[in-house]
Design an enzyme around this catalytic site. Structure first.
Site, PDB file in Angstrom:
ATOM      1  N   HIS A 157      51.257 -77.797  88.715  1.00 32.44           N
ATOM      2  CA  HIS A 157      51.396 -76.567  88.688  1.00 32.44           C
ATOM      3  C   HIS A 157      49.947 -75.766  88.815  1.00 32.44           C
ATOM      4  O   HIS A 157      49.406 -75.516  87.912  1.00 32.44           O
ATOM      5  CB  HIS A 157      52.206 -76.304  87.871  1.00 32.44           C
ATOM      6  CG  HIS A 157      53.500 -74.916  88.169  1.00 32.44           C
ATOM      7  ND1 HIS A 157      52.648 -73.478  87.170  1.00 32.44           N
ATOM      8  CD2 HIS A 157      54.205 -74.684  89.250  1.00 32.44           C
ATOM      9  CE1 HIS A 157      52.901 -72.516  87.634  1.00 32.44           C
ATOM     10  NE2 HIS A 157      54.032 -73.080  88.649  1.00 32.44           N
ATOM     11  N   HIS A 203      47.252 -66.688  92.729  1.00 36.36           N
ATOM     12  CA  HIS A 203      48.049 -66.599  92.329  1.00 36.36           C
ATOM     13  C   HIS A 203      48.239 -65.378  92.681  1.00 36.36           C
ATOM     14  O   HIS A 203      47.778 -64.864  92.443  1.00 36.36           O
ATOM     15  CB  HIS A 203      48.215 -67.089  90.839  1.00 36.36           C
ATOM     16  CG  HIS A 203      49.231 -66.905  89.466  1.00 36.36           C
ATOM     17  ND1 HIS A 203      50.014 -66.927  88.754  1.00 36.36           N
ATOM     18  CD2 HIS A 203      50.997 -67.340  90.864  1.00 36.36           C
ATOM     19  CE1 HIS A 203      51.019 -66.723  88.435  1.00 36.36           C
ATOM     20  NE2 HIS A 203      51.654 -66.887  89.778  1.00 36.36           N
TER      21      HIS A 203
END
Length: 614
Positions: A157, A203
């Site tokens: 992830h 991110h």
């Protein structure tokens, strides 16, 4: 290993030094080449003017091992025939031959006992690297010709993050590290750069520093098949405009070339097998969104987490599937939703859409619509850990049925800013193939994940047990089942800390007080942890304790082993850990090497244990 010439050379040199003439040759050689078995003393300073001295005992076979040696030896020597019988009867290696026993003796040979093992060399074999709990010669042995939906897949992830989810650097380094450990699914969040003319990986809406997409793609190409030849899936979280999607399509095509798997049909009626996709790269993504419409992430400033586990340095205890109530879900902070709609977005660049082999889609309806099984096509569904836990309370068997043909990806909830993880069994016992973990973190949940994928030769694909694939009787993860088997575990002893840690690492004033925790990560009925007593002031603790673990679903069970050092005034210190898939656990007396919090194997630290199923 010492040969006769070496022995004679050392013996001749002894006589040239008067100070060592009278030394026993055997003791000198034992000191030179096996220092762990010598006796000495260790001194600890106390209050500047006092000293405490402790005797460092030799590594000695436990009483059970001595008794076993007496049973399978004659006149203090275990011959090849004796060893072969021991391998069959005690180690349960039914196919062991005299030749294989001879090979073991050759690899563990002692220059003073050519006719066979004495107690010392027998103990050395049992506690050596050639006697692990998982068969080192058993490589990939699962049937790899079934559709991808039949396998648990080692999944990362936010694979590009070097640390926490809010402010760490983005880099290709953690991607390379993950691939080299066998991870088969890499996630990349792709965003426009500041000038909107290139693509970065980061991110989104955080302080993480970006890395170029092309750099990540090239690193994936160069390291994808170092640990395993089986396919690597790249899941893309897309926040791009149409023109940048076209640019990504060109990057991907030029980087991977013939390695890229692109199906002829827009959607697959059934997933291909890992065997048919060896050394191939697969692209999977949710439907492309117009990045201008992407909603703002809701990030709470307090960063608090409501967790049931503690915050030890080595990671809190794995949260129980049974411990989460409905109110817990309501209290979870909001996270950026990974919404998935049907892949019919007019704004999607056609060359980008054509790259996608595993289509992700959640649909516009509720849970029943998300879990609908289409007989004509397969897809990937993504749920957060709390979405899955909530769905499992009412739709457990439906989730299992969905995962028999389709792929379910589970990802960490958004408030895991520290890159922590969750209990992977929640996903696995519902058939979820892609249980996505933050591989750059560490802690007990990640240790269990690493333990699962030690199975099947560490290739990153583990075939799901038949219990999850039955069509006539769908497995209900919440049902209580009868005990199938009982695992008996004996913890004999441990060694190696004296060499891998500083002598005041655990206690500044005395040798350590080690204890071992042993238990099961599995379905709720099987999950448990037990512990031995603490052995005071010893670098070579000997516990000799036995535990029993009844297992209702042994196919999904992972054996957890941890060693800690008891501290009366502070938190107990970490002394090593490992997790082993019970489906591949070898019976008999085995050496079990331990690993650090980050999953790196210690050079010397290991346990001697016995395993049996009754």
């Amino acid at each position: 290993m010492l040969g006769p010439t070496t022995v004679l050379l050392i013996e001749s040199q002894i006589h040239t030094f008067p100070s060592v003439k009278n030394l026993n040759l055997h003791l000198l050689l034992n000191f030179l080449f096996n220092p762990s078995t010598t006796m000495s003393k260790q001194t600890y300073k106390v209050c500047f003017c006092f000293q405490r001295r402790f005797r460092l005992a030799a590594t000695e076979a436990p009483p059970q091992i001595k008794s076993m040696f007496e049973q399978y030896s004659e006149n203090g020597i275990m011959t090849v025939d004796h060893l072969q019988r021991f391998l069959v009867e005690v180690q349960k290696q039914e196919k062991a031959t005299v030749e294989s026993a001879q090979a073991i003796m050759h690899n563990t040979a002692h220059i003073f006992h050519r006719k066979g093992f004495n107690l010392e060399t027998f103990f050395k074999y049992l506690f050596g690297d050639s006697n692990p709990a998982i068969d080192p010669d058993r490589s990939i042995h699962h049937d790899m010709s079934l559709p991808l939906s039949h396998y648990f897949i080692f999944t990362g992830h936010n694979s590009y993050l070097t640390g926490n989810q809010l402010s760490s650097d983005c880099s290709d380094v953690p991607i390379v590290q993950a691939l080299e450990k066998g991870v088969r699914v890499i996630e990349l969040d792709i965003w426009p750069n500041s000038t909107k003319d290139d693509v970065h990986v980061l991110h989104g809406r955080t302080l993480t520093t970006p890395v170029q997409l092309i750099k990540c793609l090239k690193s994936i190409k160069n390291h994808a098949f170092v640990a395993s030849e089986y396919p690597v899936v790249i899941t893309l979280e897309d926040h791009l405009t149409t023109d940048l999607q076209a640019k990504v399509a060109k990057m991907v095509t030029e980087t991977f070339g013939d390695m890229l798997f692109a199906p002829d049909a827009e959607s697959l009626g059934e997933f291909p097998s890992p065997e048919s996709l060896k050394r191939r790269i697969i692209i999977s993504t949710k439907p492309p969104k117009e990045y201008l419409k992407a909603k703002e992430a809701k990030i709470s400033g307090n960063g608090s987490q409501k967790e049931n586990d503690s915050s030890e340095a080595w990671g809190g205890e794995i949260p129980s599937y049974k411990s989460r109530s409905t109110s817990d879900f309501k209290d979870d902070l909001e996270e950026e939703e990974e919404e998935e709609e049907d892949l019919q977005d007019d704004n999607c660049a056609p060359e980008y859409r054509n790259l996608i082999a595993i289509h992700a889609g959640k649909g516009k309806g509720g849970l029943d619509d998300w879990l609908r099984v289409d007989p004509d096509k397969v897809r990937r569904l993504s749920l957060s850990e709390q979405e899955l836990e909530k769905a499992a309370k009412t739709h457990g068997p439906q989730i299992v049925r969905f995962t028999q043909r389709n792929i379910l990806r589970v990802y960490p909830k958004g408030i895991r800013f520290d890159s922590s993880n969750y209990n992977p069994l929640i996903g696995w016992m519902h058939g979820a193939q892609m249980v996505a973990f933050n591989m750059q973190g560490y802690g007990r949940s990640l240790w269990v994940m690493q333990g699962m994928f030690k199975a099947n030769g560490g290739c990153g694909y583990v075939r799901k047990p038949d219990i999850l694939m039955k069509n006539d009787s769908i497995f209900d993860p919440r049902a209580t089942l009868p005990v199938k088997t009982t695992l008996k575990v004996t913890v004999f002893m441990g060694e190696g800390w004296y060499y891998d840690f500083s002598h005041t690492h655990f206690d500044a004033y005395s040798p350590p007080d080690f204890y071992t925790r042993v238990g099961i990560a599995g379905v709720p009925a099987d999950t448990i942890m037990k512990r031995t007593k603490a052995i005071e002031d010893s670098w070579i603790p000997s516990w000799n304790e036995e535990f029993e673990f009844p297992l209702t679903v042994p196919e999904l069970a992972i054996l957890r082993i941890e060693v800690h050092e008891y501290d009366m005034s502070e938190k107990d210190d970490f002394g090593g850990q490992t997790c082993l898939p019970i489906s591949e656990l070898r019976k008999g007396i085995r050496a079990v090497p331990l690993y650090s919090q980050k999953g790196d194997k210690y050079k010397s630290v290991k346990l001697l244990m016995h395993f049996d199923f009754v």
